[in-house]
Write a protein that holds these residues in place. Structure first.
Motif, PDB file in Angstrom:
ATOM      1  N   GLY A 118      44.290  38.383  37.229  1.00 38.50           N
ATOM      2  CA  GLY A 118      44.117  39.345  38.311  1.00 38.50           C
ATOM      3  C   GLY A 118      44.422  38.759  39.673  1.00 38.50           C
ATOM      4  N   GLU A 119      45.405  37.851  39.720  1.00 39.29           N
ATOM      5  CA  GLU A 119      45.730  37.144  40.954  1.00 39.29           C
ATOM      6  C   GLU A 119      47.113  37.544  41.472  1.00 39.29           C
ATOM      7  N   THR A 120      47.330  37.317  42.758  1.00 39.91           N
ATOM      8  CA  THR A 120      48.639  37.471  43.370  1.00 39.91           C
ATOM      9  C   THR A 120      49.269  36.093  43.514  1.00 39.91           C
ATOM     10  N   TYR A 151      37.017  40.059  38.432  1.00 35.69           N
ATOM     11  CA  TYR A 151      38.069  40.979  37.987  1.00 35.69           C
ATOM     12  C   TYR A 151      38.030  41.200  36.488  1.00 35.69           C
ATOM     13  N   LYS A 152      37.617  40.158  35.720  1.00 36.13           N
ATOM     14  CA  LYS A 152      37.701  40.217  34.262  1.00 36.13           C
ATOM     15  C   LYS A 152      36.385  40.573  33.574  1.00 36.13           C
ATOM     16  N   SER A 175      38.562  36.006  40.521  1.00 38.18           N
ATOM     17  CA  SER A 175      39.250  36.115  39.241  1.00 38.18           C
ATOM     18  C   SER A 175      38.268  36.445  38.119  1.00 38.18           C
ATOM     19  N   ILE A 189      53.895  33.952  36.377  1.00 45.05           N
ATOM     20  CA  ILE A 189      53.865  35.386  36.682  1.00 45.05           C
ATOM     21  C   ILE A 189      52.941  36.091  35.695  1.00 45.05           C
ATOM     22  N   GLN A 190      53.074  35.736  34.411  1.00 43.59           N
ATOM     23  CA  GLN A 190      52.230  36.341  33.382  1.00 43.59           C
ATOM     24  C   GLN A 190      50.780  35.881  33.496  1.00 43.59           C
ATOM     25  N   ARG A 191      50.571  34.591  33.746  1.00 41.14           N
ATOM     26  CA  ARG A 191      49.201  34.070  33.817  1.00 41.14           C
ATOM     27  C   ARG A 191      48.449  34.605  35.031  1.00 41.14           C
ATOM     28  N   SER A 192      49.161  34.792  36.135  1.00 39.40           N
ATOM     29  CA  SER A 192      48.491  35.338  37.317  1.00 39.40           C
ATOM     30  C   SER A 192      48.061  36.780  37.081  1.00 39.40           C
ATOM     31  N   LYS A 193      48.852  37.537  36.332  1.00 42.36           N
ATOM     32  CA  LYS A 193      48.458  38.893  35.967  1.00 42.36           C
ATOM     33  C   LYS A 193      47.215  38.866  35.092  1.00 42.36           C
ATOM     34  N   LEU A 194      47.167  37.910  34.172  1.00 40.52           N
ATOM     35  CA  LEU A 194      46.024  37.771  33.280  1.00 40.52           C
ATOM     36  C   LEU A 194      44.754  37.494  34.070  1.00 40.52           C
TER      37      LEU A 194
END
Length: 272
Positions: free
Chosen positions: A132-134, A52-53, A49, A125-130
């Protein structure tokens, strides 16, 4: 005092409330790298994670080591080497689930960029996108059976924290250590694990002394890290518990580049 490494927590410390870093912070960290000081992150996030950022944060060139999963993982980005310490038994964590499952709590486990959760919510759903997670929904007790993992997460509304803390007091397993890691989060790791443990592993790897390390933090899961180093700094926005163990406090909070200001005003000036 000569500082050879700086280690900082991420959320509430290096990152602002929008989970970003400013141009000023990037500039100061670039100066830090050019001075030959290692700059490292110690976080509850998984290394994937963070990786990814890093480019988005503008820190890709300045970070070699990530101390992840609240101290149970050391990741060397340059060598692409990962070491995990003291993994927990999933069967022990099933007992944690049973102890808290009557409360409105989400249970989560991280394996690389996959976040396994007992329930999928719009917020996550939004936090996992933030991050970079599935996000993957599972029956947590079935999922944990016969597995091992680095950390186990309980998520809830902030006003439930007193109930969680009281309930945790009545859970007894000497192999596990539980602690609040945010206003809406309580985590379990192996009882040997904390960020201070990981900092010692990094010091050994870099062949430097613990008193040659500076550390920044804002929350309860940073306490052991701050207690273990030569220069400990609590964020202005940090908890009372972290301020009680730190040698210093930043003049600015995480939305005002508190870490960068302290590094420039105090640590870099030491080497001038």
């Amino acid at each position: 005092m000569t500082i050879k490494a700086i280690i900082t927590d991420l959320d509430g410390t290096l990152l602002n409330s929008n989970k970003q870093t400013s141009a000023y912070t990037k500039h100061v960290l670039e100066r830090t790298r050019k001075e030959g000081i290692h700059f490292c992150m110690a976080t509850g996030r998984c290394p994937e994670s963070v990786e990814y950022k890093l480019e988005e944060w503008g820190l890709d060139e300045n970070i070699q080591f990530i101390l992840a999963m609240n101290g149970s993982t050391l990741y060397d980005r340059k060598e692409k080497y990962r070491q995990d310490f003291h993994m927990m038994s999933g069967d022990a964590l099933i007992e944690v689930v049973k102890h808290f499952e009557d409360l409105p709590v989400l249970f989560q486990v991280l394996y690389g960029p996959a976040r396994y959760t007992s329930k999928i919510t719009p917020e996550w759903i939004q936090r996992s996108k933030l991050f970079g997670e599935t996000l993957i929904q599972v029956d947590m007790k079935e999922f944990l059976h016969h597995r091992i993992t680095n950390k186990f997460i309980l998520l809830f509304e902030p006003d439930l924290m007193p109930v969680i803390l009281e309930r945790a007091r009545h859970f007894h397993d000497a192999s596990l250590y539980g602690f609040p890691s945010g206003k809406d989060c309580f985590e379990y790791v192996d009882s040997h694990i904390n960020k201070g443990f990981a900092v010692q592993k990094l010091a050994d790897l870099l062949n430097i002394r613990m008193d040659e390390i500076a550390a920044f933090g804002d929350a309860g899961n940073d306490i052991e890290m701050l207690e273990s180093v030569g220069l400990s700094v609590a964020m202005k926005n940090g908890s009372d518990a972290i301020k009680a163990v730190a040698m210093y406090q930043t003049d600015y909070d995480n939305n005002e580049d508190g870490v960068a200001h302290f590094i420039e005003d105090h640590i870099l000036k030491m080497d001038d």
